[in-house]
Motif scaffolding. Structure first.
Motif, PDB file in Angstrom:
ATOM      1  N   GLU A   1      84.114  56.533 -19.330  1.00 27.85           N
ATOM      2  CA  GLU A   1      84.760  56.974 -18.101  1.00 27.85           C
ATOM      3  C   GLU A   1      83.945  56.535 -16.887  1.00 27.85           C
ATOM      4  O   GLU A   1      82.719  56.432 -16.955  1.00 27.85           O
ATOM      5  N   PRO A   2      84.621  56.267 -15.761  1.00 23.31           N
ATOM      6  CA  PRO A   2      83.881  55.941 -14.534  1.00 23.31           C
ATOM      7  C   PRO A   2      82.925  57.072 -14.173  1.00 23.31           C
ATOM      8  O   PRO A   2      83.277  58.252 -14.284  1.00 23.31           O
ATOM      9  N   THR A   3      81.737  56.712 -13.763  1.00 17.67           N
ATOM     10  CA  THR A   3      80.740  57.725 -13.418  1.00 17.67           C
ATOM     11  C   THR A   3      81.017  58.302 -12.042  1.00 17.67           C
ATOM     12  O   THR A   3      81.537  57.631 -11.155  1.00 17.67           O
ATOM     13  N   GLU A   4      80.668  59.563 -11.884  1.00 17.92           N
ATOM     14  CA  GLU A   4      80.821  60.204 -10.590  1.00 17.92           C
ATOM     15  C   GLU A   4      79.753  59.688  -9.632  1.00 17.92           C
ATOM     16  O   GLU A   4      78.716  59.175 -10.045  1.00 17.92           O
ATOM     17  N   ILE A   5      80.017  59.836  -8.345  1.00 16.97           N
ATOM     18  CA  ILE A   5      79.030  59.447  -7.348  1.00 16.97           C
ATOM     19  C   ILE A   5      77.819  60.358  -7.470  1.00 16.97           C
ATOM     20  O   ILE A   5      77.943  61.579  -7.479  1.00 16.97           O
ATOM     21  N   LEU A   6      76.643  59.780  -7.585  1.00 16.86           N
ATOM     22  CA  LEU A   6      75.432  60.578  -7.676  1.00 16.86           C
ATOM     23  C   LEU A   6      75.211  61.348  -6.382  1.00 16.86           C
ATOM     24  O   LEU A   6      75.565  60.874  -5.297  1.00 16.86           O
ATOM     25  N   PRO A   7      74.636  62.544  -6.470  1.00 19.31           N
ATOM     26  CA  PRO A   7      74.477  63.395  -5.285  1.00 19.31           C
ATOM     27  C   PRO A   7      73.807  62.707  -4.103  1.00 19.31           C
ATOM     28  O   PRO A   7      74.261  62.826  -2.968  1.00 19.31           O
ATOM     29  N   TYR A   8      72.728  61.951  -4.359  1.00 14.76           N
ATOM     30  CA  TYR A   8      72.030  61.319  -3.242  1.00 14.76           C
ATOM     31  C   TYR A   8      72.811  60.133  -2.683  1.00 14.76           C
ATOM     32  O   TYR A   8      72.644  59.759  -1.525  1.00 14.76           O
ATOM     33  N   VAL A   9      73.692  59.550  -3.503  1.00 12.01           N
ATOM     34  CA  VAL A   9      74.479  58.403  -3.051  1.00 12.01           C
ATOM     35  C   VAL A   9      75.513  58.830  -2.014  1.00 12.01           C
ATOM     36  O   VAL A   9      75.780  58.099  -1.056  1.00 12.01           O
ATOM     37  N   ILE A  10      76.084  60.016  -2.178  1.00  9.71           N
ATOM     38  CA  ILE A  10      77.113  60.470  -1.245  1.00  9.71           C
ATOM     39  C   ILE A  10      76.536  60.634   0.153  1.00  9.71           C
ATOM     40  O   ILE A  10      77.227  60.404   1.152  1.00  9.71           O
ATOM     41  N   LEU A  11      75.256  61.009   0.252  1.00 11.71           N
ATOM     42  CA  LEU A  11      74.629  61.118   1.570  1.00 11.71           C
ATOM     43  C   LEU A  11      74.570  59.747   2.244  1.00 11.71           C
ATOM     44  O   LEU A  11      74.842  59.613   3.436  1.00 11.71           O
ATOM     45  N   HIS A  12      74.229  58.731   1.465  1.00 13.12           N
ATOM     46  CA  HIS A  12      74.155  57.374   2.006  1.00 13.12           C
ATOM     47  C   HIS A  12      75.539  56.894   2.432  1.00 13.12           C
ATOM     48  O   HIS A  12      75.695  56.309   3.506  1.00 13.12           O
ATOM     49  N   LYS A  13      76.541  57.158   1.595  1.00  8.18           N
ATOM     50  CA  LYS A  13      77.904  56.725   1.926  1.00  8.18           C
ATOM     51  C   LYS A  13      78.425  57.466   3.157  1.00  8.18           C
ATOM     52  O   LYS A  13      79.108  56.887   4.003  1.00  8.18           O
ATOM     53  N   LEU A  14      78.104  58.760   3.250  1.00 11.29           N
ATOM     54  CA  LEU A  14      78.517  59.537   4.413  1.00 11.29           C
ATOM     55  C   LEU A  14      77.845  59.005   5.674  1.00 11.29           C
ATOM     56  O   LEU A  14      78.479  58.914   6.734  1.00 11.29           O
ATOM     57  N   GLU A  15      76.588  58.621   5.555  1.00 15.43           N
ATOM     58  CA  GLU A  15      75.875  58.045   6.692  1.00 15.43           C
ATOM     59  C   GLU A  15      76.556  56.762   7.153  1.00 15.43           C
ATOM     60  O   GLU A  15      76.692  56.505   8.357  1.00 15.43           O
ATOM     61  N   GLU A  16      77.012  55.952   6.208  1.00 19.22           N
ATOM     62  CA  GLU A  16      77.712  54.708   6.545  1.00 19.22           C
ATOM     63  C   GLU A  16      79.026  54.991   7.257  1.00 19.22           C
ATOM     64  O   GLU A  16      79.382  54.308   8.227  1.00 19.22           O
ATOM     65  N   ILE A  17      79.769  55.997   6.783  1.00 21.15           N
ATOM     66  CA  ILE A  17      81.046  56.351   7.410  1.00 21.15           C
ATOM     67  C   ILE A  17      80.831  56.843   8.829  1.00 21.15           C
ATOM     68  O   ILE A  17      81.564  56.475   9.757  1.00 21.15           O
ATOM     69  N   ILE A  18      79.811  57.677   9.023  1.00 21.05           N
ATOM     70  CA  ILE A  18      79.500  58.200  10.356  1.00 21.05           C
ATOM     71  C   ILE A  18      79.144  57.053  11.298  1.00 21.05           C
ATOM     72  O   ILE A  18      79.573  57.030  12.461  1.00 21.05           O
TER      73      ILE A  18
END
Length: 212
Positions: free
Chosen positions: A109-126
């Motif tokens: 199954e596709p892996t979930e986004i790791l907890p620390y990765v979501i912070l990086h992705k959120l930073e990119e969106i911001i």
């Protein structure tokens, strides 16, 4: 043990595999090959250079697309015949326009986004919201209102975290903590401070404490 380029084990074609990894998220971006010349150019320029096996020539990642990769660290394995290159990417790694060349699953199954990765992705969106200011986006609203509004929201969310903790409400504490982290990231962006810089302070403190 420290080695130099001549100590590395290149194959019979003079190549060594290089796994390119995001320095912030540790996501594997691509697998490429280097020869001595491209590795030397990578070290000298601070950006990734590879050797194309199909074209039989050197190529500078991002030379035409602008999606360069700033090198943070280069590691070698125990056999000295493979490299891991940690980078700060300036765009997608894959020629198909995806962040990573490894987007498809062969098994499992596709892996979930790791907890620390979501912070990086959120930073990119911001960061994207600050530049493009899409109409109707809450982040756009915060940036347009300015630092005083952002600071007010950080204060409000911090207070909500305190109240949730005092009430012993774990679900509410998680929710309010997420709000606080989001608004803190908006503040960091407004102040031109990267999350990596903040985490670097924590890492430095940890290193200093471990030596005591």
């Amino acid at each position: 043990m420290s080695v130099n380029i001549d100590d590395l084990q290149f194959d019979e074609k003079g190549l060594i595999p290089a796994i390119i990894q995001d320095a912030a998220t540790y996501e594997v971006l691509t697998l490429a090959y280097m020869n001595k010349e491209s590795l030397q150019k990578t070290i000298k320029s601070g950006e990734t250079w590879f050797f194309s096996r199909s074209r039989q020539e050197l190529w500078h990642k991002g030379e035409t697309s602008g999606h360069t990769q700033k090198v943070v660290n280069i590691k070698y394995d125990c056999d000295q015949d493979a490299l891991v290159v940690l980078v700060k990417p300036a765009g997608p790694a894959c020629h198909l326009g995806t962040t990573s060349c490894f987007e498809q699953s062969l098994y499992g199954e596709p892996t979930e986004i790791l907890p620390y990765v979501i912070l990086h992705k959120l930073e990119e969106i911001i960061a994207e919201r600050e530049v493009n200011r899409p109409e109707g986006a809450y982040t756009t609203y915060l940036f347009e209102k300015g630092v005083d509004k952002i600071l007010k929201k950080v204060g409000e969310e911090a207070a909500e975290v305190i109240i949730a903790a005092k009430n012993g409400d774990k679900d509410e504490l998680q929710w309010e903590s997420a709000d606080l982290l989001y608004h803190l990231l908006v503040l960091l962006r407004e102040q031109k401070v990267e999350l990596a810089d903040v985490l670097g302070v924590l890492a430095k403190r940890h290193e200093e404490k471990s030596k005591q």
